[in-house]
Scaffold this active site. Structure first.
Site, PDB file in Angstrom:
ATOM      1  N   HIS A 180      30.429 -31.572 -46.330  1.00  0.00           N
ATOM      2  CA  HIS A 180      31.217 -32.401 -47.262  1.00  0.00           C
ATOM      3  C   HIS A 180      30.411 -33.673 -47.440  1.00  0.00           C
ATOM      4  O   HIS A 180      30.191 -34.412 -46.470  1.00  0.00           O
ATOM      5  CB  HIS A 180      32.584 -32.734 -46.672  1.00  0.00           C
ATOM      6  CG  HIS A 180      33.401 -31.517 -46.371  1.00  0.00           C
ATOM      7  ND1 HIS A 180      34.356 -31.035 -47.223  1.00  0.00           N
ATOM      8  CD2 HIS A 180      33.384 -30.671 -45.304  1.00  0.00           C
ATOM      9  CE1 HIS A 180      34.904 -29.953 -46.693  1.00  0.00           C
ATOM     10  NE2 HIS A 180      34.337 -29.708 -45.527  1.00  0.00           N
ATOM     11  N   HIS A 212      38.109 -23.055 -47.277  1.00  0.00           N
ATOM     12  CA  HIS A 212      38.356 -23.251 -45.851  1.00  0.00           C
ATOM     13  C   HIS A 212      39.540 -22.363 -45.470  1.00  0.00           C
ATOM     14  O   HIS A 212      40.576 -22.376 -46.156  1.00  0.00           O
ATOM     15  CB  HIS A 212      38.738 -24.704 -45.561  1.00  0.00           C
ATOM     16  CG  HIS A 212      37.586 -25.665 -45.569  1.00  0.00           C
ATOM     17  ND1 HIS A 212      36.734 -25.803 -46.618  1.00  0.00           N
ATOM     18  CD2 HIS A 212      37.164 -26.543 -44.610  1.00  0.00           C
ATOM     19  CE1 HIS A 212      35.827 -26.730 -46.330  1.00  0.00           C
ATOM     20  NE2 HIS A 212      36.061 -27.200 -45.112  1.00  0.00           N
ATOM     21  N   GLU A 266      40.498 -22.471 -39.889  1.00  0.00           N
ATOM     22  CA  GLU A 266      39.935 -23.576 -39.098  1.00  0.00           C
ATOM     23  C   GLU A 266      40.989 -23.914 -38.031  1.00  0.00           C
ATOM     24  O   GLU A 266      40.767 -23.717 -36.840  1.00  0.00           O
ATOM     25  CB  GLU A 266      39.655 -24.781 -39.995  1.00  0.00           C
ATOM     26  CG  GLU A 266      39.115 -25.997 -39.237  1.00  0.00           C
ATOM     27  CD  GLU A 266      38.889 -27.216 -40.144  1.00  0.00           C
ATOM     28  OE1 GLU A 266      39.382 -27.227 -41.279  1.00  0.00           O
ATOM     29  OE2 GLU A 266      38.209 -28.174 -39.679  1.00  0.00           O
TER      30      GLU A 266
END
Ligand code: ADE
Ligand code: ZN
Length: 346
Positions: free
Chosen positions: A26, A204, A207
């Site tokens: 990121h 994502h 996680e």
């Protein structure tokens, strides 16, 4: 390749020297405290911390949300194209030093457009840094625009529409931010529209969230890579599918450690997933916040899990396989990788 010819003492140097791609970074998470302070001064933004050291010492996280709160606050210093350029350029210099040959970079436009910083400002600064990284550092890169999953579907759809004039500067879309309570299904229509526009898709999943989110990222959003995905370990059927379909997982070990997904690096399941034939890769996520760029992730993970040169080779190959580039480019990197291993006696 004779991996046994490479001694354990050579392994750290080899991990650093080998060519690799980075597919989970990121760019706002590469903003070092020193640059946050410099940009705050330049843009006359007031920070809640008196000094670089005070800010850095606030980087003690208990979970994903505790990190995100401080990460979004840090990004508030970014206002002009030059700010985005400076942030990305600093990342490229670090990545070059780590022998990253190609980076696919996430950015979070909603963090900026919500503060009245335009999509054009964000993308033009980042894109110029990508152009310069290619010309001056010989590194290729592309941009992946992420939607913040804690915001609404409507906001994501609007963000996608705002990005259309810059579509050719993006390789794909992603999904990030607070995972629990925000399943992939919430963004089904957004991802469908993005794919109709010719964009690639990643998300994502797994996680902190359950394996069910990995299933729906694959089957509802039709994504091509899973970011993190470490919770797949709790679902044997899912593991089999990921291995069989070679779905890449962009794993970020130091991030998982700092956000308490694993209590110790020794507990990390990267080695297990690699041994089970999954296309796992090593990445840095938010290196300014988690204590290291990509090579630091390799070094600490290899030491903690007792991984060897054969694992290193496989991880580098996986990082090429998982990249959104054509087959001839992947082959060229593979040739570079073999040459590197040969200089270490393999
Ligand atoms: N945004 C930046 N880093 C993130 C992470 N590790 N998980 C979800 N969203 C993020
Ligand atoms: Zn991430």
């Amino acid at each position: 390749m004779n991996f046994n010819a490479i001694s354990l003492s050579q392994l750290p140097a080899l991990l650093c020297a080998m060519p690799k791609t980075e597919l989970h970074i990121h760019i706002e998470g590469s903003l070092e405290p020193e640059l946050i302070f410099e940009l705050a001064k330049r843009n006359q933004v007031r920070l809640n911390y008196p000094s670089v050291d005070a800010l850095r010492s606030a980087y003690a996280f208990t979970d994903l949300q505790s990190f995100l709160d401080i990460y979004y606050a840090g990004a508030s210093v970014l206002q002009h194209p030059q700010d985005f350029y400076d942030m990305a350029w600093a990342y490229f210099l670090r990545a070059k030093a780590d022998n990253v040959v190609h980076a696919e970079i996430f950015f979070d436009p909603q963090t900026h457009t919500e503060r009245k910083v335009s999509m054009r400002t964000v993308i033009s600064g980042l894109h110029q840094a990508c152009v310069d990284a290619n010309e001056k550092l010989g590194m290729t890169s592309s941009l992946i625009m992420c939607f913040l999953r804690h915001l609404s579907e409507e906001s994501a759809l609007e963000t996608l529409e705002q990005s259309i004039p810059f579509k050719d500067l993006l390789i794909g879309v992603g999904l990030d931010s607070s995972e629990r309570g925000h399943p992939p299904e919430k963004f089904e229509r957004v991802f469908k529209r993005a794919q109709q526009l010719g964009l690639r898709a990643v998300a994502h999943a797994g996680e902190e969230g359950p394996p069910a989110y990995i299933w729906s990222a694959l089957d509802v959003l039709r994504i091509e890579r899973i970011d993190h995905g470490v919770q797949a370990i709790h679902d044997a059927v899912l593991l089999q599918r990921l291995a069989k379909e070679r779905v890449p997982l962009t794993v970020c070990p130091l991030s998982n450690l700092k956000l308490c997904v694993f209590s110790e690096l020794k507990q990390h399941n990267l080695g297990q997933m690699l041994e089970q034939g999954l296309c796992v890769t090593v990445n840095s996520d938010d290196p300014a916040y988690f204590g290291g760029y990509i090579n630091e992730n390799f070094l600490q993970t290899f030491a903690a899990l007792n991984l060897n040169a054969s694992h290193a080779y496989q991880l580098a190959c996986n990082s090429f396989e998982a990249a959104f580039v054509d087959a001839s480019q992947k082959q060229a990197w593979r040739t570079q990788l073999d040459a590197c291993f040969q200089t270490y006696g393999a």
